[in-house]
Design an enzyme around this catalytic site. Structure first.
Site, PDB file in Angstrom:
ATOM      1  CG  ASP A 179      -1.863  -1.141   1.298  1.00 20.75           C
ATOM      2  OD1 ASP A 179      -1.565  -2.187   0.691  1.00 20.75           O
ATOM      3  OD2 ASP A 179      -2.910  -1.002   1.951  1.00 20.75           O
ATOM      4  CG  ASP A 208      -5.475  -0.321  -0.506  1.00 17.37           C
ATOM      5  OD1 ASP A 208      -6.388  -0.554  -1.322  1.00 17.37           O
ATOM      6  OD2 ASP A 208      -5.578  -0.556   0.711  1.00 17.37           O
ATOM      7  CG  ASN A 240      -9.401  -2.312   0.512  1.00 19.33           C
ATOM      8  OD1 ASN A 240      -8.171  -2.335   0.438  1.00 19.33           O
ATOM      9  ND2 ASN A 240     -10.024  -1.741   1.516  1.00 19.33           N
ATOM     10  CG  HIS A 241      -8.551   2.229   0.016  1.00 20.59           C
ATOM     11  ND1 HIS A 241      -9.110   3.344   0.600  1.00 20.59           N
ATOM     12  CD2 HIS A 241      -8.338   1.344   1.023  1.00 20.59           C
ATOM     13  CE1 HIS A 241      -9.222   3.153   1.901  1.00 20.59           C
ATOM     14  NE2 HIS A 241      -8.758   1.946   2.184  1.00 20.59           N
ATOM     15  CG  ASP A 596     -18.236  -0.942  37.702  1.00 23.38           C
ATOM     16  OD1 ASP A 596     -18.094  -2.122  37.320  1.00 23.38           O
ATOM     17  OD2 ASP A 596     -18.811  -0.622  38.761  1.00 23.38           O
ATOM     18  CG  HIS A 715     -24.213  25.921  -5.604  1.00 24.41           C
ATOM     19  ND1 HIS A 715     -23.970  26.536  -6.808  1.00 24.41           N
ATOM     20  CD2 HIS A 715     -23.237  26.339  -4.779  1.00 24.41           C
ATOM     21  CE1 HIS A 715     -22.896  27.284  -6.722  1.00 24.41           C
ATOM     22  NE2 HIS A 715     -22.422  27.180  -5.504  1.00 24.41           N
TER      23      HIS A 715
END
Length: 757
Positions: A179, A208, A240-241, A596, A715
């Site tokens: 990439d 990519d 995938n890009h 918590d 616009h």
């Protein structure tokens, strides 16, 4: 003499013992120090990756939301149908392609004042080298040359197979790069360190190339130029890009429109077609498979080699086949209409709980997502299921059409005129044919572009990314045995060292964008393969500033950036966190335990981070092991408000939704003009209002658009779009506060309260 000699030996032994103890102590301290640094580095890395993957999940959810709307909206005219098609598929009409191939770029004049690089075709090595030098000096290539280069690239790519073959017999070595993500400095550094492409030095760039970085256009132009100069030695795989829907969110669409304001739309339309023609994989000496993401237990190289890759316009949206109408289903729908009931698709509950926004998805959308014919995870429906869905869908379209005609909204269609289908049904092909990738073909491509390796055996859906699979060592082993391979090279994942071996060194991840998350966050790398196919990995840092930093300085710098991004994420979910904290504070004391706190934060953000380890950097120390959660949330708000002069609750909404809002803006802006026109606003509002039971006239829509157009230029730009969202949120908050006050007054007067605010 003897006594003196023994005394000297005794003192020497004592000194040596002290020296050994001191050395062991220093070694222990150093190891602890390095272990703490490594722990900080890993936590920082997890923060960056978790936030990145959460953004990818948001992209999938947002796209599913719009798909839900589009799939249940029947256009009342061809104009509406064309608009919906442009939102997701940017339909490529045959006449457009013919015009572009006919030299439409020649009508673009290059002014005499232009001082940037000039190209003439066929390209020569000097042209490509000059292009690299011009981009290094921050010059911009004229739109005429960009389009000319793209048209030549498309013609070349259309002649290539789905899986390229490269041999080390003809080149001294083959260099595989991962990439780049628009980082031109890394590409130039690779060429500087490894040498420019030549007949003796072949290259494979593994997808990519664009998005996130600021120089995606320049990276593409350099790669395409060298591919045309050395067509047999220079190869590109799709990532995938290389997907126009992904580009809407991650910056490439915005970059093109910023750099080429006049011709940006034409460049984007051509790039979408070029991306569809990129090969899917490369084989080196028939032994090393190079592809972008990975494989699955269903990966079939024979099928990948023969499918029509040009049909896969986007891996974000599967296109299903059209089926003939089902008479029995149509009859049932007709009976529903006659009884006054609104038709509901089979995969929605009859109450049809519709999503009100892409940020708070309702049960109707969840049911829809569960029933979509093609979603990004591993599973795919069988042909019978697809046939049934296609039949139901056609019957619903027919039934809605009849309702419109009965209501007088539509004129009677001419005989033989077909009903408009939802835009995901098909994509228009050259010559008027229909491009219909089967679900199996689509899944094959999604798997090789989106998948990641995993340490666990088997193959399961990649829920973290929202697409592709996690494949285990057993999946890799079976693929190696089936196709007689010895190594799989993939990219797709940023690695701290720029590379990583896994699956018994049979899978190699290569990532070539150094400093991807932050300066100093990671190295880049590429791998060189000789005739023996033994991988030789080269690492680098393209940014010289990192060379002057110590390891501690580098980790501290990256850690600070990661924690800042994480605090923004926490602030963006302050309201949800407060709800969770209150659940763990039944006495309303205003404090909760730190345990918590960690559990609550994870239940809201779902980032999978080691919150107890990150607590010292995020929460002030407490002797009682408790946290005053309101003051902690206030401190998060003050940190962000110091940068933005906006009300805390409104800023929280903008932080949480800005990426989604910008993506929505670009989806609505279907012609990539950088503005939402009145027509685009009207069509989108019809899409929303038809599923939210909102009756509004065209005049009402126009009035709404004018109210958002604050500067009255005709616009809506991105700033006006975000401002309108902010004002709506502000009015909602004020109305909510008023309702709370009213309910409190009612309760105090002795009447029952309608419920909590």
């Amino acid at each position: 003499m003897g006594s003196s000699s023994s005394t000297q030996h005794h003192f020497a032994f004592q000194n040596a013992e002290k020296a050994f103890k001191a050395a062991a102590l220093i070694q222990r301290w150093y190891r602890r120090y390095m272990a703490r640094l490594e722990m900080r580095r890993r936590c920082t890395w997890n923060i960056f990756q978790s936030i990145e993957y959460a953004g990818q999940q948001d992209q999938v959810k947002l796209h599913e939301f719009f798909s839900y709307l589009v799939d249940h909206f029947t256009p009342s005219s061809h104009h509406e149908r064309d608009f919906l098609n442009r939102m997701f598929t940017e339909e490529r009409f045959a006449q457009d392609v013919e015009t572009e191939e006919g030299g439409d770029f020649e009508s673009i004049e290059v002014p005499d004042s232009y001082t940037g690089p000039r190209l003439s075709f066929p390209l020569l090595p000097d042209h490509a080298t000059a292009l690299v030098e011009a981009f290094r000096l921050r010059q911009q290539l004229h739109a005429r040359y960009v389009l000319n280069l793209l048209y030549e690239t498309r013609k070349h790519l259309a002649q290539l197979p789905n899986i390229n073959r490269v041999s080390t017999c003809y080149s001294e070595e083959v260099t595989v790069c991962g990439d780049l993500h628009g980082q031109l400095d890394d590409l130039i550094f690779i060429f500087y360190k490894n040498g420019l492409p030549s007949p003796e030095r072949a290259y494979v760039f593994n997808g990519d190339f664009v998005d996130r970085g600021k120089d995606s256009v320049e990276v593409l132009m350099v790669l395409f130029a060298f591919m045309l100069v050395y067509p047999k030695e220079f190869h590109l795989n799709r990532g995938n890009h290389e997907d126009h829907l992904v580009n809407l969110r991650y910056g490439f669409t915005k970059e093109v429109m910023h750099k080429y304001k006049i011709h940006g739309k034409k460049i984007l339309r051509t790039l979408q077609d070029v991306f569809c023609w990129l090969p899917l994989a490369t084989l080196v000496d028939e032994k090393v498979l190079v592809l972008h993401g990975g494989v699955s237990d269903k990966t079939d190289l024979e099928l990948l080699a023969k499918l029509d890759r040009h049909k896969i316009v986007s891996t974000m949206r599967c296109k299903t086949r059209k089926e003939s109408e089902n008479r029995e289903e149509q009859k049932r729908k007709d009976n529903q209409t006659s009884s006054g009931q609104k038709p509901t698709p089979w995969f929605l509950p009859q109450s049809r709980s519709l999503p009100s926004s892409p940020f708070h998805l309702g049960s109707g959308f969840k049911a829809y997502k569960a029933g979509r014919s093609c979603s990004i995870p591993c599973g795919s429906p069988n042909s019978k299921e697809l046939s049934r869905r296609g039949q139901v869908r056609r019957s619903v379209d027919l039934e809605l059409e009849q309702c419109r005609q009965q209501a007088g909204f539509l004129g009677i269609r001419e005989k033989g005129e077909s009903l408009p289908l939802a835009p995901d049904a098909d994509c228009v092909a050259d010559g008027g044919g229909v491009l219909e990738p089967t679900p199996e073909e689509w899944k094959q491509v999604v798997d090789i572009l989106w998948s990641d390796p995993a340490a666990q055996e088997g193959c399961k859906a990649n829920a973290v990314r929202g697409g592709g699979c996690y494949f285990g060592p057993d999946v890799t082993e079976r693929l190696m045995e089936k196709y007689k391979l010895q190594l799989l090279i993939r990219s797709h994942e940023c690695k701290p060292e720029g590379y990583e071996f896994c699956h018994n060194r049979k899978v190699l991840t290569i990532f070539s964008a150094s400093n991807y998350y932050e300066v100093g966050s990671n190295r880049g790398a590429y791998v060189k393969l000789g005739p023996a196919l033994t991988p030789h990995i080269v690492q680098y840092q393209a940014n010289k500033a990192t060379h002057r930093l110590t390891m501690r300085q580098r980790i501290s710098r990256v850690e600070e950036s990661a924690l800042r991004a994480l605090r923004q994420k926490l602030f963006a979910h302050s309201s949800d966190l407060l709800v969770e904290f209150r659940k763990r504070d039944p006495d309303e004391s205003g404090v909760i335990t730190l345990s918590d706190w960690a559990t609550a934060v994870e239940s809201v953000l779902h980032l999978g981070l080691p919150w107890r380890m990150l607590r010292p950097q995020l929460v002030n120390s407490s002797a009682d092991n408790v946290l005053e959660y309101r003051s902690w949330l206030d401190s998060l708000a003050k940190e962000q408000l110091s940068r933005e002069n906006i009300q805390s609750s409104l800023l929280e909404k903008l932080y949480r939704n800005r990426s989604n809002l910008e993506t929505i803006f670009r989806i609505i802006d279907s012609d990539h003009s950088g503005f939402i026109s009145l027509d685009e606003f009207r069509q989108t509002w019809k899409l929303f209002s038809s599923h939210m039971s909102i009756d509004i006239t065209d005049d009402g829509i126009c009035d709404l658009a004018r109210s958002i157009d604050f500067n009255k230029d005709g616009h809506i730009d991105i700033n006006e779009f975000l401002e309108a969202f902010r004002l709506v949120e502000q009015s909602c908050l004020e109305g909510h506060a008023s309702a709370c006050l009213q309910s409190t007054d009612t309760a105090e007067s002795g009447h029952s309260s309608p419920g909590p605010c």
